[in-house]
Write a protein that holds these residues in place. Structure first.
Motif, short mmCIF file in Angstrom:
data_model
loop_
_atom_site.label_atom_id
_atom_site.label_comp_id
_atom_site.label_asym_id
_atom_site.label_seq_id
_atom_site.Cartn_x
_atom_site.Cartn_y
_atom_site.Cartn_z
N GLY A 153 -8.34 1.82 1.13
CA GLY A 153 -7.90 2.88 2.02
C GLY A 153 -9.01 3.41 2.88
N LYS A 202 -0.49 4.45 -0.27
CA LYS A 202 -1.21 5.57 0.34
C LYS A 202 -2.47 5.02 1.01
N VAL A 203 -2.86 5.70 2.07
CA VAL A 203 -4.10 5.35 2.78
C VAL A 203 -4.94 6.61 2.85
N VAL A 260 0.84 -1.19 0.00
CA VAL A 260 0.00 0.00 0.00
C VAL A 260 0.89 1.24 0.00
#
Length: 311
Positions: A82, A74-75, A72
């Motif tokens: 996300g 980006k969250v 991952v």
């Protein structure tokens, strides 16, 4: 009781060492040092399951399938993964997944499915601890207590797993029983998640697992007495089932080509769906946790919900 203590209980039942190398089991989000107010058990970390945990006041979520597989970067709330992670973190939920570790562990997915189907003296279809005692692994193969017709076996699958229907690829009457023709992972087995993530685990020559004469399918006409079961995605288990002398394989996620090729090799395939077989994780783990945690920590089960409909 803290999240870490619950994790230790889970990993005594299904050690992470039993998971496939490609899998992502364990604590995927949240804090280990948080006091547990309740545990919510589901098959997948869907929006509905996460909301169920929030509504029931549970700050620990346990699922079979991991929400996170690929790295991952980006969250945020721009994609569903996300957004789900954000929702859990914002509500203080610690999220743990036990996937192929549970599939392989003694007394868990493979053994539970075999028991429901009436398999006796079963052995792992794909061993993960061949030197271990008891032997364990993905799927199970063995004899039925009583021979059954295909119709009776399908009825048993539907009854035991609460299913409205199953998809069946009946074996050809004179199947060409050779391993390696019904799937493209001959001599290997691998568990595949719903997103296509997989990695083969080499196994011994599957021919050694069946007894002389079993490959000829020369049982009494119309009778099935040796079956294999592999809950989840079982495309790659076809050659292992044939090599183990199974007359029928009960599994999920079988495509058109895998089904007709297996039938041509003399193996009947009963596709009961991915959710259709694996939902037994929910009541089993909920019951296990209630026994382990006592009455002080509530354990809530996600509702039984087949994620598709026949129209």
């Amino acid at each position: 009781m803290k999240v870490q203590e619950v994790i230790e209980i889970l990993e005594r039942l299904a050690p992470k060492t039993l998971a496939m190398s490609w899998d992502n089991v364990g604590l995927l989000a949240g804090r280990r040092d948080r006091e547990v107010t309740g545990v919510y058990v589901g098959l997948d970390a869907t929006e509905a399951v996460i909301q169920g945990a929030i509504d029931s006041g549970c700050n620990m979520l346990l699922t079979h399938h991991p929400l996170l597989f690929s790295p991952v970067k980006k969250v945020n709330d721009e994609d569903f993964v996300g957004n789900r992670i954000l929702t859990m973190i914002e509500h203080g939920i610690s999220y743990y997944a036990m996937h192929t570790s549970y599939d392989s562990a003694p007394g868990c997915m493979a053994d539970r499915a075999a028991e429901l189907l009436g398999i006796r003296d079963g052995m792992p279809l794909e061993p993960v601890n061949e030197d271990g005692e008891p032997p364990c692994g993905i799927g199970k193969v063995g004899q039925l207590a009583e021979p059954a017709t295909l119709e009776q076996l399908c009825a048993r699958v539907k009854e035991q797993f609460r299913l409205p229907a199953v998809q069946v690829f009946p074996a050809a009457k004179e199947g060409v029983c050779k391993t390696g023709h019904a799937d493209d992972t001959a001599g290997t087995g691998h568990k595949t998640d719903g997103g296509g993530n997989s990695e083969s685990r080499k196994t011994d020559d599957p021919e050694k697992h069946h007894k002389p004469g079993e490959c000829e399918r020369s049982k009494e006409a119309g009778q099935i007495d040796r079956i294999a079961v592999s809950p989840g995605s079982g495309k790659s288990m076809i050659s292992l089932a044939i090599g183990a002398g199974a007359q029928a394989l009960i599994t999920g996620d079988i495509g058109h080509h895998e089904g007709i090729d297996a039938a041509a090799c003399g193996l009947t395939v009963i596709d009961a769906g991915h959710y259709g077989l694996e939902h037994i994780f929910i009541p089993h783990m909920a019951g296990f946790l209630r026994e382990q945690l006592g009455t002080g920590i509530p354990v809530i089960e996600a509702e039984f919900h087949i994620p598709f409909r026949f129209l």
